[in-house]
Design an enzyme around this catalytic site. Structure first.
Site, PDB file in Angstrom:
ATOM      1  CG  HIS A   1      41.840  24.641 -27.784  1.00 43.47           C
ATOM      2  ND1 HIS A   1      42.212  23.655 -28.660  1.00 43.47           N
ATOM      3  CD2 HIS A   1      41.412  25.676 -28.566  1.00 43.47           C
ATOM      4  CE1 HIS A   1      42.029  24.073 -29.904  1.00 43.47           C
ATOM      5  NE2 HIS A   1      41.535  25.289 -29.879  1.00 43.47           N
TER       6      HIS A   1
ATOM      7  CB  THR B   1      41.851  29.244 -35.579  1.00 44.84           C
ATOM      8  OG1 THR B   1      41.992  28.851 -34.210  1.00 44.84           O
ATOM      9  CG2 THR B   1      40.651  28.555 -36.196  1.00 44.84           C
ATOM     10  CB  THR B   2      46.929  29.014 -33.433  1.00 50.77           C
ATOM     11  OG1 THR B   2      46.851  27.590 -33.352  1.00 50.77           O
ATOM     12  CG2 THR B   2      45.950  29.640 -32.454  1.00 50.77           C
TER      13      THR B   2
ATOM     14  CG  HIS C   1      46.278  31.434 -28.248  1.00 46.44           C
ATOM     15  ND1 HIS C   1      45.992  32.688 -28.748  1.00 46.44           N
ATOM     16  CD2 HIS C   1      45.512  30.568 -28.946  1.00 46.44           C
ATOM     17  CE1 HIS C   1      45.084  32.575 -29.717  1.00 46.44           C
ATOM     18  NE2 HIS C   1      44.772  31.299 -29.844  1.00 46.44           N
TER      19      HIS C   1
ATOM     20  CG  HIS D   1      39.022  29.727 -29.538  1.00 46.74           C
ATOM     21  ND1 HIS D   1      40.238  30.288 -29.851  1.00 46.74           N
ATOM     22  CD2 HIS D   1      39.109  28.431 -29.897  1.00 46.74           C
ATOM     23  CE1 HIS D   1      41.025  29.374 -30.387  1.00 46.74           C
ATOM     24  NE2 HIS D   1      40.364  28.225 -30.430  1.00 46.74           N
TER      25      HIS D   1
HETATM   26 ZN   LIG Z   1      40.768  26.475 -31.338  1.00 45.03          ZN
END
Ligand SMILES: [Zn+2]
Length: 199
Positions: free
Chosen positions: A64, A150-151, A39, A66
């Site tokens: 991480h 957001t996951t 992801h 996006h």
């Molecule tokens: Zn994130």
């Protein structure tokens, strides 16, 4: 699983003047493991890097990315956004978000992407450990709102601290990340509802 009125990401706008206290950053070298979880691509941190917000210390766990950005600022989307995820001893979460715009190559990304795990499930060791300082802009002014992961499970009660000043990444760096992920990994914008966005 992802219900609630305080979800992330949002379009940050309608700012309320709040004289936010500066975030006390205490970041050390220490990001050594880089992981492609299918992801996102994530750098995990050993203990020792932290921020202080609201008088509470939050330890950096991982950062991480996006592409494109999840949060928007005044309607503007960015090609890349970093999330620096921190947790307090009580398990409360604080995420520092950094927007990237296309421009000069980013040294922190250079270091991380040189050991890019290209396959989902792949993990590599960075040749030299990455300090999250290398991802931050020089100006640490920020917006603040109350949001969620957001996951899934999209846990709410997350302190979101979004750096106002974007940093740059080269077109190649942005494309390299997007290529490895194969598809956009941004959650769509969520309703702001009654939440103020402070600055
Ligand atoms: Zn994130």
């Amino acid at each position: 699983m992802c219900e609630g009125k305080n979800q992330s990401p949002i379009n940050l706008t309608g700012f309320i003047e709040a004289e936010l206290e500066p975030i006390a950053f205490d970041y050390q070298e220490g990001g050594q493991e880089i992981l492609n979880n299918g992801h996102t691509v994530q750098v995990n941190y050993a203990s020792g890097s932290s921020i202080k917000v609201d008088g509470t210390s939050f330890e950096l766990k991982q950062l991480h990315f996006h592409a494109p950005s999840e949060n928007h600022i005044e309607g503007k989307s960015y090609p890349l956004e970093a999330h620096l995820v921190h947790a307090s001893d009580e398990g409360d979460l604080a995420v520092v978000a950094v927007m990237f715009e296309e421009g000069g190559a980013n040294e922190g990304l250079e270091q991380a992407w040189s050991s890019m795990p290209e396959q989902a499930g792949e993990e590599k060791t960075l040749q030299s450990s990455l300090s999250a300082d290398d991802i931050l802009p020089s100006d640490r002014d920020y917006y603040r709102f109350n949001g969620s992961l957001t996951t899934p499970p999209c846990t709410q009660g997350v302190r979101w601290l979004v750096m106002k000043q974007p940093v740059t990444a080269s077109k190649e760096q942005i494309e390299h990340f997007a290529d490895v992920l194969h598809e956009p990994n941004n959650r769509p914008l969520q309703p702001v509802n009654a939440r103020p966005v402070l600055q």
